[in-house]
Design a protein around this motif. Structure first.
Motif, PDB file in Angstrom:
ATOM      1  N   ASN A 203       0.851  -1.189   0.000  1.00 16.82           N
ATOM      2  CA  ASN A 203       0.000   0.000   0.000  1.00 16.82           C
ATOM      3  C   ASN A 203       0.887   1.239   0.000  1.00 16.82           C
ATOM      4  OD1 ASN A 203      -2.929  -1.143   0.713  1.00 16.82           O
ATOM      5  ND2 ASN A 203      -1.423  -2.233   1.951  1.00 16.82           N
ATOM      6  N   GLU A 204       0.457   2.276  -0.713  1.00 20.02           N
ATOM      7  CA  GLU A 204       1.307   3.457  -0.906  1.00 20.02           C
ATOM      8  C   GLU A 204       1.214   4.461   0.235  1.00 20.02           C
ATOM      9  OE1 GLU A 204       0.452   5.108  -4.712  1.00 20.02           O
ATOM     10  OE2 GLU A 204       1.279   3.385  -5.802  1.00 20.02           O
ATOM     11  N   ASN A 205       0.267   4.295   1.135  1.00 21.24           N
ATOM     12  CA  ASN A 205       0.154   5.206   2.280  1.00 21.24           C
ATOM     13  C   ASN A 205      -0.787   4.593   3.309  1.00 21.24           C
ATOM     14  OD1 ASN A 205      -2.673   6.124   1.527  1.00 21.24           O
ATOM     15  ND2 ASN A 205      -1.524   6.882  -0.258  1.00 21.24           N
ATOM     16  N   GLY A 206      -0.907   5.266   4.449  1.00 24.51           N
ATOM     17  CA  GLY A 206      -1.745   4.743   5.513  1.00 24.51           C
ATOM     18  C   GLY A 206      -3.219   4.678   5.143  1.00 24.51           C
ATOM     19  N   GLN A 207      -3.685   5.655   4.365  1.00 21.59           N
ATOM     20  CA  GLN A 207      -5.094   5.666   3.965  1.00 21.59           C
ATOM     21  C   GLN A 207      -5.431   4.450   3.120  1.00 21.59           C
ATOM     22  OE1 GLN A 207      -7.626   8.178   4.773  1.00 21.59           O
ATOM     23  NE2 GLN A 207      -8.725   6.328   4.189  1.00 21.59           N
ATOM     24  N   GLN A 208      -4.540   4.145   2.173  1.00 21.22           N
ATOM     25  CA  GLN A 208      -4.777   2.979   1.320  1.00 21.22           C
ATOM     26  C   GLN A 208      -4.778   1.692   2.148  1.00 21.22           C
ATOM     27  OE1 GLN A 208      -2.003   1.205  -1.979  1.00 21.22           O
ATOM     28  NE2 GLN A 208      -3.068   2.936  -2.900  1.00 21.22           N
ATOM     29  N   ALA A 209      -3.863   1.608   3.110  1.00 18.34           N
ATOM     30  CA  ALA A 209      -3.815   0.417   3.970  1.00 18.34           C
ATOM     31  C   ALA A 209      -5.074   0.323   4.831  1.00 18.34           C
ATOM     32  CB  ALA A 209      -2.570   0.465   4.856  1.00 18.34           C
ATOM     33  N   TRP A 210      -5.520   1.451   5.382  1.00 24.05           N
ATOM     34  CA  TRP A 210      -6.727   1.451   6.214  1.00 24.05           C
ATOM     35  C   TRP A 210      -7.956   1.054   5.401  1.00 24.05           C
ATOM     36  CZ3 TRP A 210      -8.546   0.716  10.693  1.00 24.05           C
ATOM     37  CH2 TRP A 210      -9.829   1.155  11.067  1.00 24.05           C
ATOM     38  N   ASP A 211      -8.072   1.579   4.188  1.00 26.83           N
ATOM     39  CA  ASP A 211      -9.202   1.209   3.322  1.00 26.83           C
ATOM     40  C   ASP A 211      -9.200  -0.293   3.044  1.00 26.83           C
ATOM     41  OD1 ASP A 211      -9.951   3.857   3.210  1.00 26.83           O
ATOM     42  OD2 ASP A 211      -9.069   4.232   1.236  1.00 26.83           O
ATOM     43  N   LEU A 212      -8.008  -0.860   2.867  1.00 26.75           N
ATOM     44  CA  LEU A 212      -7.899  -2.305   2.621  1.00 26.75           C
ATOM     45  C   LEU A 212      -8.344  -3.103   3.846  1.00 26.75           C
ATOM     46  CD1 LEU A 212      -6.888  -4.552   0.647  1.00 26.75           C
ATOM     47  CD2 LEU A 212      -4.681  -4.400   1.837  1.00 26.75           C
ATOM     48  N   LEU A 213      -7.896  -2.688   5.034  1.00 25.38           N
ATOM     49  CA  LEU A 213      -8.294  -3.382   6.257  1.00 25.38           C
ATOM     50  C   LEU A 213      -9.811  -3.309   6.458  1.00 25.38           C
ATOM     51  CD1 LEU A 213      -5.501  -2.240   8.760  1.00 25.38           C
ATOM     52  CD2 LEU A 213      -5.632  -4.366   7.476  1.00 25.38           C
ATOM     53  N   CYS A 214     -10.381  -2.144   6.183  1.00 26.83           N
ATOM     54  CA  CYS A 214     -11.840  -1.991   6.320  1.00 26.83           C
ATOM     55  C   CYS A 214     -12.576  -2.886   5.321  1.00 26.83           C
ATOM     56  CB  CYS A 214     -12.230  -0.528   6.116  1.00 26.83           C
ATOM     57  SG  CYS A 214     -11.698   0.564   7.464  1.00 26.83           S
ATOM     58  N   LYS A 215     -12.013  -3.036   4.137  1.00 29.32           N
ATOM     59  CA  LYS A 215     -12.606  -3.918   3.124  1.00 29.32           C
ATOM     60  C   LYS A 215     -12.604  -5.364   3.630  1.00 29.32           C
ATOM     61  CE  LYS A 215     -11.660  -5.615  -1.603  1.00 29.32           C
ATOM     62  NZ  LYS A 215     -11.100  -6.925  -1.226  1.00 29.32           N
ATOM     63  N   PHE A 216     -11.455  -5.798   4.177  1.00 29.12           N
ATOM     64  CA  PHE A 216     -11.375  -7.161   4.711  1.00 29.12           C
ATOM     65  C   PHE A 216     -12.354  -7.355   5.874  1.00 29.12           C
ATOM     66  CE2 PHE A 216      -6.686  -7.320   3.237  1.00 29.12           C
ATOM     67  CZ  PHE A 216      -7.074  -7.793   1.990  1.00 29.12           C
ATOM     68  N   LYS A 217     -12.468  -6.327   6.719  1.00 27.96           N
ATOM     69  CA  LYS A 217     -13.394  -6.413   7.855  1.00 27.96           C
ATOM     70  C   LYS A 217     -14.822  -6.574   7.363  1.00 27.96           C
ATOM     71  CE  LYS A 217     -15.214  -3.763  11.748  1.00 27.96           C
ATOM     72  NZ  LYS A 217     -15.116  -2.540  12.570  1.00 27.96           N
ATOM     73  N   LYS A 218     -15.204  -5.786   6.366  1.00 22.72           N
ATOM     74  CA  LYS A 218     -16.565  -5.850   5.817  1.00 22.72           C
ATOM     75  C   LYS A 218     -16.844  -7.220   5.216  1.00 22.72           C
ATOM     76  CE  LYS A 218     -19.693  -3.373   2.699  1.00 22.72           C
ATOM     77  NZ  LYS A 218     -19.814  -2.230   1.733  1.00 22.72           N
ATOM     78  N   GLU A 219     -15.805  -7.802   4.599  1.00 18.78           N
ATOM     79  CA  GLU A 219     -15.966  -9.119   3.977  1.00 18.78           C
ATOM     80  C   GLU A 219     -15.898 -10.257   4.994  1.00 18.78           C
ATOM     81  OE1 GLU A 219     -13.730  -7.947  -0.263  1.00 18.78           O
ATOM     82  OE2 GLU A 219     -12.714  -9.148   1.263  1.00 18.78           O
ATOM     83  N   GLY A 220     -15.434  -9.935   6.215  1.00 16.19           N
ATOM     84  CA  GLY A 220     -15.249 -10.966   7.226  1.00 16.19           C
ATOM     85  C   GLY A 220     -13.999 -11.793   7.013  1.00 16.19           C
TER      86      GLY A 220
END
Length: 299
Positions: A203-220
């Motif tokens: 990930n190129e920055n913290g925002q991109q990493a956070w968005d990815l983690l939130c995506k995984f959380k939403k998907e379970g």
């Protein structure tokens, strides 16, 4: 002028020291600045890099002086006696940079910083980490780590430390990396691959990493896709400290191991990392130790 400015942890803000070279305005994170002092005579080192003026010793520490105008291919100062030295400390190095004028300090959010596109900042010739507009002026935030690494490559990642780890049993533990430097990201990924870690998401920055983690959380799928987070501190849009705070404040992510891998590990920064809940903090040259800490946390 001593730098004593400290910000609360995880606010996604930074103090930016703005200065001029060749009539252009540039910036550096105050967290990297030890002091600002008038320029002074230096001792010339024979056969040194052409960007190095020499060394001086204001107290008990030898400091290398770099001429930033030469680095940026800009005109020299019309009045060198009025120049200033910005003395920095990062990656366990003390380096000063000659600038022509110090403008002042601005408090801004990382979210205000624009990532330069590839037309002006390719991965091979990167000289800036971001651009920010302040009262109508575009301020280029320089990549001082890359400047120093270009002058002295051995100050970069000590990838030779990883060579002895080649051939270990592979691990598919999923690792999420947040790092804005394309070159450093590739060096980190290559080093982790050598040491057996094969499942890496960049990930190129913290925002991109956070968005990815939130995506995984939403998907379970958090546990399946995130075994550890490795993050830089300085990044546009969202810095590493803000990323850690968001992770530790989320009940589903709170137990994810986090390693800070940054050039900005002063005592103050280490205290912030501890307060936020980082499991380990390492300076960027220590790529071998990064693997060791990763082993402790996930193997």
């Amino acid at each position: 002028m001593e730098s004593k400015i400290l910000l609360e942890s995880g606010t996604n803000e930074l103090e930016l020291l703005v200065f001029e070279v060749g009539g252009n305005k540039y910036g550096i994170n105050v967290a990297k600045v030890r002091e600002i002092r008038p320029s002074e005579p230096v001792t010339i080192i024979p056969n040194s890099h052409p960007h190095i003026e020499g060394i001086f010793m204001p107290r008990d520490v030898i400091i290398t002086a770099v001429n930033l105008a030469k680095v940026l291919n800009l005109p020299e100062s019309a009045n060198p006696k009025s120049d200033m030295f910005i003395v920095t400390n990062f990656n366990k190095l003390n380096v000063s940079f000659r600038v022509h004028r110090v403008v002042g300090i601005e408090r801004i959010s990382w979210a205000e910083i624009i990532v330069p596109d590839k037309t002006i900042n390719s991965s091979d010739t990167a000289i800036a980490t971001g651009v920010v507009r302040i009262r109508g002026d575009l301020i280029l935030i320089l990549d001082f780590e890359s400047i120093v690494a270009d002058i002295s490559p051995e100050t970069g990642l000590q990838t030779s430390d990883v060579d002895k780890l080649v051939g270990r049993e592979p691990s598919d533990v999923p690792i999420v990396i947040a790092e804005d430097s394309h070159l450093l990201t590739q060096l980190i990924v290559d080093s982790l691959h050598k040491s057996g870690y094969t499942n890496i998401t960049k990930n190129e920055n913290g925002q991109q990493a956070w968005d990815l983690l939130c995506k995984f959380k939403k998907e379970g799928t958090l546990k399946k896709n995130v075994g550890c987070v490795i993050t830089d501190i300085e990044m546009p849009l969202m810095d590493g400290h803000r990323l850690i705070k968001l992770i530790r404040d989320d009940k589903d992510m709170v137990n994810i191991p986090i390693i800070i891998f940054s050039s900005l590990l002063s005592d103050d920064m280490r205290r912030k990392g501890i307060a936020l809940g980082a499991n380990a903090q390492l300076s960027k040259p220590e790529i071998g130790n990064l693997v060791n800490e990763l082993d402790k946390l996930v193997r």
